[in-house]
Design an enzyme around this catalytic site. Structure first.
Site, PDB file in Angstrom:
ATOM      1  N   VAL A 119       4.506   3.174  -0.017  1.00  8.84           N
ATOM      2  CA  VAL A 119       4.018   3.217   1.366  1.00  8.84           C
ATOM      3  C   VAL A 119       5.040   2.607   2.327  1.00  8.84           C
ATOM      4  O   VAL A 119       5.259   3.132   3.420  1.00  8.84           O
ATOM      5  CB  VAL A 119       2.647   2.510   1.475  1.00  8.84           C
ATOM      6  CG1 VAL A 119       2.210   2.392   2.918  1.00  8.84           C
ATOM      7  CG2 VAL A 119       1.600   3.266   0.662  1.00  8.84           C
ATOM      8  N   GLU A 120       5.677   1.526   1.930  1.00 11.32           N
ATOM      9  CA  GLU A 120       6.620   0.833   2.816  1.00 11.32           C
ATOM     10  C   GLU A 120       7.877   1.654   3.103  1.00 11.32           C
ATOM     11  O   GLU A 120       8.302   1.753   4.236  1.00 11.32           O
ATOM     12  CB  GLU A 120       7.033  -0.515   2.220  1.00 11.32           C
ATOM     13  CG  GLU A 120       5.980  -1.595   2.307  1.00 11.32           C
ATOM     14  CD  GLU A 120       5.777  -2.155   3.701  1.00 11.32           C
ATOM     15  OE1 GLU A 120       6.536  -1.810   4.630  1.00 11.32           O
ATOM     16  OE2 GLU A 120       4.838  -2.948   3.868  1.00 11.32           O
TER      17      GLU A 120
END
Length: 151
Positions: A7-8
């Site tokens: 996600v990051e």
């Protein structure tokens, strides 16, 4: 950790956010300094620092994964101030996406539910996502995912 990385940064070690977060786990300069990460672009240092920070958040919030993940995104002060996941759309979406991936779903649109409900749903899934961190060519850190049949 693997869900946070996905996600990051989408597994891009050179990723840089608008706010100045860098690397696989998107470490901010102050956070990196506090974790003795000297090169935020170095995948090994970045993952070591990011996992240490995530561990700190898990300890601070007594193992409550959803609060630790929210704190990783918005900061522990915001979680404490709001008595839970802050009412920021970005943070709520972030927690939803990380927990969905962690539990083997590839759907960020899952509702934000208590951890027990998400875990029971994940166990009953016929297909689960398996993620591996391996050292590839030139000893570079690689994160791979694949769907596997299982519970």
């Amino acid at each position: 950790v693997k869900a946070v990385i996905q996600v990051e940064s989408g597994y891009r070690s050179g990723a840089v956010s608008r706010k100045g977060a860098v690397g696989l786990m998107q470490l901010m300069p102050g956070t990196a300094d506090g974790l003795a990460v000297h090169d935020r672009y170095d995948p090994d240092q970045n993952v070591r620092g990011g996992t240490a920070y995530l561990r700190q958040m898990l300890d601070r919030f007594q193992g409550r994964l959803e609060l630790a993940v929210a704190a990783y995104n918005a900061g522990p002060g915001a979680v404490e101030k709001h008595g839970g996941i802050p009412p920021f759309a970005e943070t709520r979406d972030y927690v939803r996406r990380v927990l969905a991936l962690y539990r083997g779903f590839d759907r960020p649109d899952l509702p934000l539910q208590p951890v027990r409900q998400l875990q029971s749903s994940a166990r009953s899934a016929a297909l689960v996502r398996r993620t591996q961190v391996v050292h590839g060519p030139n000893n570079r850190l690689l994160v791979t995912t694949a769907l596997a049949i299982g519970k």
